[in-house]
Write a protein that holds these residues in place. Structure first.
Motif, PDB file in Angstrom:
ATOM      1  N   ASP A 193       0.812  -1.216   0.000  1.00  0.00           N
ATOM      2  CA  ASP A 193       0.000   0.000   0.000  1.00  0.00           C
ATOM      3  C   ASP A 193       0.842   1.262   0.000  1.00  0.00           C
ATOM      4  O   ASP A 193       1.960   1.284   0.519  1.00  0.00           O
ATOM      5  CB  ASP A 193      -0.921   0.006   1.245  1.00  0.00           C
ATOM      6  CG  ASP A 193      -2.149  -0.857   0.993  1.00  0.00           C
ATOM      7  OD1 ASP A 193      -2.387  -1.158  -0.220  1.00  0.00           O
ATOM      8  OD2 ASP A 193      -2.827  -1.203   1.948  1.00  0.00           O
ATOM      9  N   ILE A 194       0.279   2.298  -0.603  1.00  0.00           N
ATOM     10  CA  ILE A 194       0.908   3.624  -0.548  1.00  0.00           C
ATOM     11  C   ILE A 194      -0.172   4.621  -0.146  1.00  0.00           C
ATOM     12  O   ILE A 194      -1.370   4.382  -0.394  1.00  0.00           O
ATOM     13  CB  ILE A 194       1.490   4.047  -1.923  1.00  0.00           C
ATOM     14  CG1 ILE A 194       0.467   3.825  -3.066  1.00  0.00           C
ATOM     15  CG2 ILE A 194       2.780   3.307  -2.231  1.00  0.00           C
ATOM     16  CD1 ILE A 194       0.883   4.396  -4.373  1.00  0.00           C
ATOM     17  N   ASN A 195       0.251   5.704   0.491  1.00  0.00           N
ATOM     18  CA  ASN A 195      -0.772   6.674   0.902  1.00  0.00           C
ATOM     19  C   ASN A 195      -1.107   7.620  -0.259  1.00  0.00           C
ATOM     20  O   ASN A 195      -0.497   7.574  -1.335  1.00  0.00           O
ATOM     21  CB  ASN A 195      -0.339   7.433   2.167  1.00  0.00           C
ATOM     22  CG  ASN A 195       0.886   8.292   1.914  1.00  0.00           C
ATOM     23  OD1 ASN A 195       1.076   8.775   0.810  1.00  0.00           O
ATOM     24  ND2 ASN A 195       1.707   8.460   2.937  1.00  0.00           N
ATOM     25  N   GLU A 196      -2.023   8.475  -0.021  1.00  0.00           N
ATOM     26  CA  GLU A 196      -2.568   9.332  -1.090  1.00  0.00           C
ATOM     27  C   GLU A 196      -1.514  10.270  -1.696  1.00  0.00           C
ATOM     28  O   GLU A 196      -1.412  10.445  -2.909  1.00  0.00           O
ATOM     29  CB  GLU A 196      -3.726  10.145  -0.541  1.00  0.00           C
ATOM     30  CG  GLU A 196      -4.756  10.492  -1.618  1.00  0.00           C
ATOM     31  CD  GLU A 196      -6.024  11.079  -1.019  1.00  0.00           C
ATOM     32  OE1 GLU A 196      -6.345  12.230  -1.351  1.00  0.00           O
ATOM     33  OE2 GLU A 196      -6.647  10.367  -0.181  1.00  0.00           O
ATOM     34  N   ASP A 197      -0.713  10.893  -0.807  1.00  0.00           N
ATOM     35  CA  ASP A 197       0.328  11.819  -1.294  1.00  0.00           C
ATOM     36  C   ASP A 197       1.362  11.078  -2.123  1.00  0.00           C
ATOM     37  O   ASP A 197       1.781  11.550  -3.204  1.00  0.00           O
ATOM     38  CB  ASP A 197       1.032  12.497  -0.097  1.00  0.00           C
ATOM     39  CG  ASP A 197       0.123  13.580   0.495  1.00  0.00           C
ATOM     40  OD1 ASP A 197      -0.830  13.997  -0.233  1.00  0.00           O
ATOM     41  OD2 ASP A 197       0.362  14.004   1.632  1.00  0.00           O
ATOM     42  N   GLN A 198       1.747   9.895  -1.573  1.00  0.00           N
ATOM     43  CA  GLN A 198       2.725   9.090  -2.331  1.00  0.00           C
ATOM     44  C   GLN A 198       2.165   8.767  -3.710  1.00  0.00           C
ATOM     45  O   GLN A 198       2.859   8.901  -4.732  1.00  0.00           O
ATOM     46  CB  GLN A 198       3.025   7.776  -1.580  1.00  0.00           C
ATOM     47  CG  GLN A 198       3.868   7.983  -0.351  1.00  0.00           C
ATOM     48  CD  GLN A 198       3.893   6.727   0.519  1.00  0.00           C
ATOM     49  OE1 GLN A 198       2.956   5.905   0.521  1.00  0.00           O
ATOM     50  NE2 GLN A 198       4.959   6.593   1.281  1.00  0.00           N
ATOM     51  N   ASN A 199       0.923   8.371  -3.750  1.00  0.00           N
ATOM     52  CA  ASN A 199       0.254   8.034  -5.016  1.00  0.00           C
ATOM     53  C   ASN A 199       0.268   9.225  -5.988  1.00  0.00           C
ATOM     54  O   ASN A 199       0.582   9.100  -7.174  1.00  0.00           O
ATOM     55  CB  ASN A 199      -1.179   7.598  -4.729  1.00  0.00           C
ATOM     56  CG  ASN A 199      -1.865   7.081  -6.007  1.00  0.00           C
ATOM     57  OD1 ASN A 199      -1.261   6.316  -6.757  1.00  0.00           O
ATOM     58  ND2 ASN A 199      -3.073   7.537  -6.250  1.00  0.00           N
ATOM     59  N   LYS A 200      -0.062  10.425  -5.411  1.00  0.00           N
ATOM     60  CA  LYS A 200      -0.122  11.642  -6.239  1.00  0.00           C
ATOM     61  C   LYS A 200       1.239  11.935  -6.903  1.00  0.00           C
ATOM     62  O   LYS A 200       1.331  12.149  -8.112  1.00  0.00           O
ATOM     63  CB  LYS A 200      -0.546  12.814  -5.358  1.00  0.00           C
ATOM     64  CG  LYS A 200      -0.735  14.115  -6.118  1.00  0.00           C
ATOM     65  CD  LYS A 200      -1.051  15.255  -5.129  1.00  0.00           C
ATOM     66  CE  LYS A 200      -0.843  16.596  -5.779  1.00  0.00           C
ATOM     67  NZ  LYS A 200      -0.843  17.642  -4.716  1.00  0.00           N
ATOM     68  N   PHE A 201       2.293  11.886  -6.085  1.00  0.00           N
ATOM     69  CA  PHE A 201       3.613  12.252  -6.648  1.00  0.00           C
ATOM     70  C   PHE A 201       4.169  11.173  -7.565  1.00  0.00           C
ATOM     71  O   PHE A 201       4.846  11.468  -8.546  1.00  0.00           O
ATOM     72  CB  PHE A 201       4.585  12.599  -5.506  1.00  0.00           C
ATOM     73  CG  PHE A 201       4.208  13.902  -4.855  1.00  0.00           C
ATOM     74  CD1 PHE A 201       4.230  15.080  -5.600  1.00  0.00           C
ATOM     75  CD2 PHE A 201       3.802  13.954  -3.521  1.00  0.00           C
ATOM     76  CE1 PHE A 201       3.846  16.283  -5.021  1.00  0.00           C
ATOM     77  CE2 PHE A 201       3.430  15.156  -2.947  1.00  0.00           C
ATOM     78  CZ  PHE A 201       3.442  16.337  -3.693  1.00  0.00           C
ATOM     79  N   LEU A 202       3.845   9.897  -7.215  1.00  0.00           N
ATOM     80  CA  LEU A 202       4.266   8.828  -8.116  1.00  0.00           C
ATOM     81  C   LEU A 202       3.603   8.995  -9.495  1.00  0.00           C
ATOM     82  O   LEU A 202       4.222   8.788 -10.530  1.00  0.00           O
ATOM     83  CB  LEU A 202       3.911   7.455  -7.530  1.00  0.00           C
ATOM     84  CG  LEU A 202       4.839   6.957  -6.414  1.00  0.00           C
ATOM     85  CD1 LEU A 202       4.261   5.699  -5.754  1.00  0.00           C
ATOM     86  CD2 LEU A 202       6.241   6.681  -6.936  1.00  0.00           C
ATOM     87  N   ASN A 203       2.330   9.426  -9.485  1.00  0.00           N
ATOM     88  CA  ASN A 203       1.619   9.650 -10.753  1.00  0.00           C
ATOM     89  C   ASN A 203       2.219  10.806 -11.553  1.00  0.00           C
ATOM     90  O   ASN A 203       2.328  10.742 -12.777  1.00  0.00           O
ATOM     91  CB  ASN A 203       0.138   9.893 -10.497  1.00  0.00           C
ATOM     92  CG  ASN A 203      -0.628   8.580 -10.523  1.00  0.00           C
ATOM     93  OD1 ASN A 203      -0.464   7.778 -11.434  1.00  0.00           O
ATOM     94  ND2 ASN A 203      -1.418   8.333  -9.473  1.00  0.00           N
ATOM     95  N   ILE A 204       2.558  11.897 -10.799  1.00  0.00           N
ATOM     96  CA  ILE A 204       3.209  13.031 -11.489  1.00  0.00           C
ATOM     97  C   ILE A 204       4.496  12.564 -12.179  1.00  0.00           C
ATOM     98  O   ILE A 204       4.748  12.837 -13.363  1.00  0.00           O
ATOM     99  CB  ILE A 204       3.510  14.179 -10.498  1.00  0.00           C
ATOM    100  CG1 ILE A 204       2.193  14.852 -10.084  1.00  0.00           C
ATOM    101  CG2 ILE A 204       4.474  15.198 -11.103  1.00  0.00           C
ATOM    102  CD1 ILE A 204       2.335  15.819  -8.921  1.00  0.00           C
ATOM    103  N   ALA A 205       5.291  11.793 -11.388  1.00  0.00           N
ATOM    104  CA  ALA A 205       6.551  11.287 -11.955  1.00  0.00           C
ATOM    105  C   ALA A 205       6.259  10.422 -13.174  1.00  0.00           C
ATOM    106  O   ALA A 205       6.900  10.560 -14.237  1.00  0.00           O
ATOM    107  CB  ALA A 205       7.309  10.482 -10.896  1.00  0.00           C
ATOM    108  N   ASN A 206       5.253   9.588 -13.061  1.00  0.00           N
ATOM    109  CA  ASN A 206       4.927   8.657 -14.137  1.00  0.00           C
ATOM    110  C   ASN A 206       4.475   9.385 -15.418  1.00  0.00           C
ATOM    111  O   ASN A 206       4.945   9.080 -16.524  1.00  0.00           O
ATOM    112  CB  ASN A 206       3.833   7.702 -13.668  1.00  0.00           C
ATOM    113  CG  ASN A 206       3.676   6.530 -14.632  1.00  0.00           C
ATOM    114  OD1 ASN A 206       4.654   6.063 -15.191  1.00  0.00           O
ATOM    115  ND2 ASN A 206       2.455   6.080 -14.820  1.00  0.00           N
ATOM    116  N   SER A 207       3.591  10.379 -15.231  1.00  0.00           N
ATOM    117  CA  SER A 207       3.077  11.056 -16.439  1.00  0.00           C
ATOM    118  C   SER A 207       4.175  11.864 -17.123  1.00  0.00           C
ATOM    119  O   SER A 207       4.240  11.934 -18.355  1.00  0.00           O
ATOM    120  CB  SER A 207       1.876  11.937 -16.086  1.00  0.00           C
ATOM    121  OG  SER A 207       2.309  13.072 -15.369  1.00  0.00           O
TER     122      SER A 207
END
Lengths: 775, 139
Positions: A564-578
């Motif tokens: 699991d990852i928390n919401e903030d982690q998810n948000k920044f991982l997505n930014i990095a990914n996009s």
């Protein structure tokens, strides 16, 4: 005058006999009966003549033979021979006197025997005859008279002759003139009478005709002596009219010509003699006086001619028309002439007829003379024309020579350039036979120019070497063709790749006359190209590998495969990914573009269902669609539309176009994707195709940009919503891919309302096209 | 639901061959998370060794590798086994090798940049195809 005619006949007979007898003597001896016969005849004739005349004289005047004033040349055949013979013997005249004996005559004739060389006796005879003459036959009578005067012959002339001789001796001391001319000079000065002059007139006239300048001198001398040129000239005129006109007529000499030459001579003589300058003023009158001579002289002469030719009108006209220059002159002299003719026994009516006929004759002669003049003019023109023509030809030749030289120089320059070209050059004729090869081509192809000129290029070459050269009928290949030729070699080092650019050579009529081929060694260029494409492949791999690894790692984290990852982690991982995805797309575009530019993209055609592909693309973009809450309307013409194309490349096109629509559309916008079968092309070239359209209700594109956006890097200049980025290469790549499939791509748009991007694809991929792309 | 998937995949062994160790690590992790048995090799030689030892069900073989590349490795695999399912891993710039791989009976191609779900899809398609092919000759 029947008496005169008879006399003429006798004279003619005498002359004939002289000629015949002398010829006979030349052939036989003097005692031969034939000779004797004609000799006797001659003797009898001469004796008869001598009864009537104190003497008979044969005289050579010019080319003519004259016997006692009768000219014989025109009537006596062979007279020329006699004249020549007399000249040869230095005899001017032969005089026969009363009391002449047969033996004397025989001696003379043996002297005159024509064609015979003189023997010793005859030589002696000649000397005797020339110096003293025979008893009653004398040579060169004038001398005879001079010599014999005192001793013999009684004549009314004797007294005058003595006086003349005295005078002559006197004159000889002062003037250089000899003999006859001295008499003339004395006559002109009034020292001797016309009678004495008349006795020598033949000599005087012959001198006068042959050397007018001497006569002129005499005239001038006489003028100086008596102090009046006019007086002397008047005397000369009197003399010519009274004493010489008969002779002149006989000799067919034109008095006006003699006078003209005399005039010239006098003027010349005076000009050169400075002491005579005092009488120069009299010269002005000269022409007038001579003209006066002319008219009077002519009248006198015409009257004389009339008298001689009285019964024969034609003869009169023939002789007299030469004396009158033109009808104007005739008119001037006609009153006097008429009077003169009447005086000579012509009736008045006859003389009018004569004058009229004379005028006609003059007119016709004038016409002839005009015709003659025209002929002369034409001749001169022809000459001038010839000369001009020759000049022109010479000039033209000169020009051509100059041009030739210049052209030769130019050719030399061009040849030098061609010889030194780094690129090979081959020129072949229409049949494909070699006309020219430069050294670079020889070297590149490893052939010898001498062996190739006039032959087909392929002759003797391995077909693998030069398949592309001069292939087929030249006339078919209207356009320039560029081909690559690989010159095979076992050694990789010497293997060469040539680019052969061929162009058809046409003459001014547009007919193909040959082909010129430029051969460039592109081995090095090819090596560089290969290095470049190797580099691109290498870089693409090297750039993508870390990106892919990073992306995969991020996806694993985001997908919570690692926990699991928390919401903030998810948000920044997505930014990095996009952002990583964006970077990846950028690199893809740049690499695609560089490959397209290098012509390196290859199409791998396979038959697939386009509908399925569209659905797959939509699925891959599903997240994005859902995020922006876009309504998608799929208007697909059926469940299965099979096309033969490169699936990955078409995927790229669809992703790009639909992605663009998503990019430039506002949230909750709408996209319609359509796909339908069409027939493309026209006429015999029509083919089955499919048309795909992607319509959005986004911001739209200005009409002027609709074409431009397919060019490289064009997105940059377009209004794009904040946050929408890209290389601007996407549409350019789409266009390239579609065109590689022989399809078309275009856009219709309206600002504020949206755009429709459409492209077509042929259902069957053309293998021919594929080949071209690979080449 | 997850258990069910695990049960399906646990007997399937997949060999991943790629010189890119980081990529192999992510793919291995993901496939394992999907319940597959995974073995890895970082070059052609290692892959051939593993295949000789014990044949996997499917091989994911990177098409471009240093020394012995994917095509050459595939050729050697085909020498041993003509029917072993092999999926070539492709990436940008490796298109020129695809024809060669096709001729050597590569069963599918997986683009590295694509989502791993696609790899899963390919695996399932191949296995389904082979299972069907095995049944049919009997009929």
């Amino acid at each position: 005058m029947p008496n005169k005619d008879k006399k003429d006949k006798v004279y003619l007979e005498v002359a004939k006999l002289i000629l015949i007898t002398s010829k006979k003597i030349a052939l036989y001896s003097k005692k031969h009966p034939i000779v004797k016969e004609s000799l006797n005849q001659l003797y009898q004739h001469l004796t008869i003549l001598l009864k009537e005349n104190s003497q008979v004289t044969i005289f050579v005047g010019g080319e003519e033979l004259i016997l006692n004033d009768i000219s014989l040349s025109s009537t006596l055949a062979g007279s020329k021979e006699l004249v020549d013979k007399m000249r040869e013997l230095e005899i001017d005249s032969i005089s026969f006197k009363q009391g002449m004996e047969l033996s004397e005559l025989a001696d003379l004739l043996s002297l005159l025997s024509i064609g015979k060389k003189l023997d010793k006796n005859e030589e002696k005879l000649k000397t005797t005859f020339l110096s003293n003459g025979f008893s009653h036959i004398k040579a060169n009578v004038v001398h005879y008279e001079k010599v014999e005067e005192g001793q013999k012959v009684t004549s009314s002339v004797t007294k005058d002759a003595e006086a003349f001789l005295e005078k002559k001796e006197k004159i000889k001391k002062d003037v250089p003139h000899e003999g006859e001319l001295a008499i003339l000079e004395q006559y002109l000065q009034g020292q001797v009478t016309g009678e004495i002059l008349e006795r020598h007139k033949e000599d005087v006239i012959s001198k006068l005709l042959s050397e007018p300048s001497q006569l002129a001198n005499i005239v001038v001398q006489a003028a100086v002596a008596c102090g009046s040129l006019a007086k002397v000239l008047a005397k000369l005129r009197e003399c010519i009219i009274d004493e010489f006109s008969d002779e002149l007529i006989k000799k067919k000499r034109k008095p006006d010509r003699i006078l003209a030459s005399l005039e010239r001579a006098i003027v010349k003589s005076i000009d050169t003699d400075s002491s005579a300058s005092q009488i120069k003023k009299e010269i002005d009158n000269l022409h007038e006086i001579i003209s006066g001579f002319d008219d009077n002289l002519k009248i006198h002469m015409l009257a004389k001619i009339y008298e001689v030719t009285k019964p024969n009108l034609n003869k009169f006209l023939q002789r007299s028309k030469r004396l009158i220059i033109d009808s104007k002159e005739l008119n001037r002299v006609s009153p006097d002439l008429k009077a003169a003719l009447i005086e000579k026994g012509a009736k008045e009516a006859d003389s009018d007829v004569l004058l009229a006929r004379l005028e006609d004759a003059i007119e016709s002669r004038k016409k002839i003379s005009i015709a003659k003049r025209e002929y002369e003019e034409l001749k001169n023109k022809a000459k001038l024309f010839d000369k001009t023509l020759l000049d022109e030809i010479a000039k033209a030749t000169q020009d051509l020579k100059r041009k030739n030289k210049r052209l030769a120089g130019e050719k030399e320059r061009v040849d030098t350039v061609i010889r030194n070209l780094a690129d090979g050059m081959i020129v072949v004729d229409k049949q494909g036979k070699v006309m020219m090869i430069n050294p670079a081509a020889e070297q590149l192809l490893g052939i010898d120019k001498k062996e190739k000129i006039g032959k087909f290029l392929q002759e003797g070459l391995g077909s693998h070497q030069l398949v592309a050269l001069a292939k087929g009928n030249l006339a078919d290949e209207a356009e320039a063709v560029s081909k690559e030729i690989e010159l095979s070699s076992n050694d990789e080092q010497t293997k060469r790749i040539l680019r052969a650019s061929t162009a058809v050579v046409e003459n001014e009529n547009g007919n193909t006359v040959g082909m010129v081929m430029m051969l460039s060694d592109i081995t090095r260029q090819k090596q560089v190209d290969k290095m470049k494409s190797d580099f691109v492949a290498h870089v693409s791999h090297e750039l993508r590998t870390p990106i892919i690894a990073t992306k995969k790692s991020l996806s694993l984290l985001i997908s919570k495969a690692c926990g699991d990852i928390n919401e903030d982690q998810n948000k920044f991982l997505n930014i990095a990914n996009s952002n990583l995805s964006r970077l990846s797309r950028l690199i893809d575009d740049i690499l695609d573009f560089s490959k397209l530019e290098a012509g390196k993209i290859s199409i791998n055609p396979a038959t697939f269902n386009l509908i399925t592909l569209i659905q797959e693309v939509m699925q891959s973009l599903d997240t994005w669609v859902k995020d922006k809450q876009i309504g998608i309307d799929l208007s697909l013409g059926g469940k299965e539309i099979d096309v033969e194309a490169d699936r990955d490349k078409i995927n790229q096109v669809l992703t790009n176009l639909i992605g663009n629509a998503l990019k430039f559309i506002a949230e909750k916008g709408k996209i319609i994707i359509s796909c339908k079968n069409i027939t493309a092309g026209s006429g015999g070239n029509s083919f089955e195709a499919v048309e795909v359209g992607i319509t959005d209700n986004g911001i739209g594109i200005e009409e002027k940009d609709c074409q431009r956006i397919f060019d490289k890097f064009e997105q940059v200049s377009l209004i794009s919503p904040a946050g929408v980025g890209g290389t601007g290469l996407g549409l350019h790549i789409c266009k390239q891919i579609v065109e590689l499939h022989k399809g078309k791509i275009w856009v219709k748009s309206e600002i504020g309302k949206g755009s429709t991007f459409s492209f077509t694809l042929p259902k069957k991929f053309s293998t021919q096209e594929k080949k071209e792309v690979k080449d | 639901m997850e258990k069910k998937i695990e049960n399906h995949n646990k007997d399937i062994e997949i060999l991943i061959v790629d010189d890119e160790k980081d990529f192999v690590a992510t793919m291995e992790f993901w496939l394992k998370s999907q319940g597959y048995k995974v073995r890895t090799a970082f070059n052609g030689k290692g892959a051939l060794d593993i295949i000789k030892q014990q044949k996997p069900n499917i091989v994911f073989l990177d098409i471009s590798m240093p020394e012995m590349d994917g095509v050459e490795t595939l050729r050697r695999i085909r020498e041993m086994d003509d029917e072993l399912p092999v999926v070539m891993i492709t990436a940008y710039g490796t298109e020129e090798n695809r024809d060669a791989a096709y001729r050597l009976k590569a069963n599918a191609f997986f683009d590295k940049s694509k989502d791993f779900y696609e790899a899963d899809h390919i695996i399932k398609s191949i296995l389904h195809f082979f299972a069907k092919a095995k049944k049919e000759p009997n009929k």
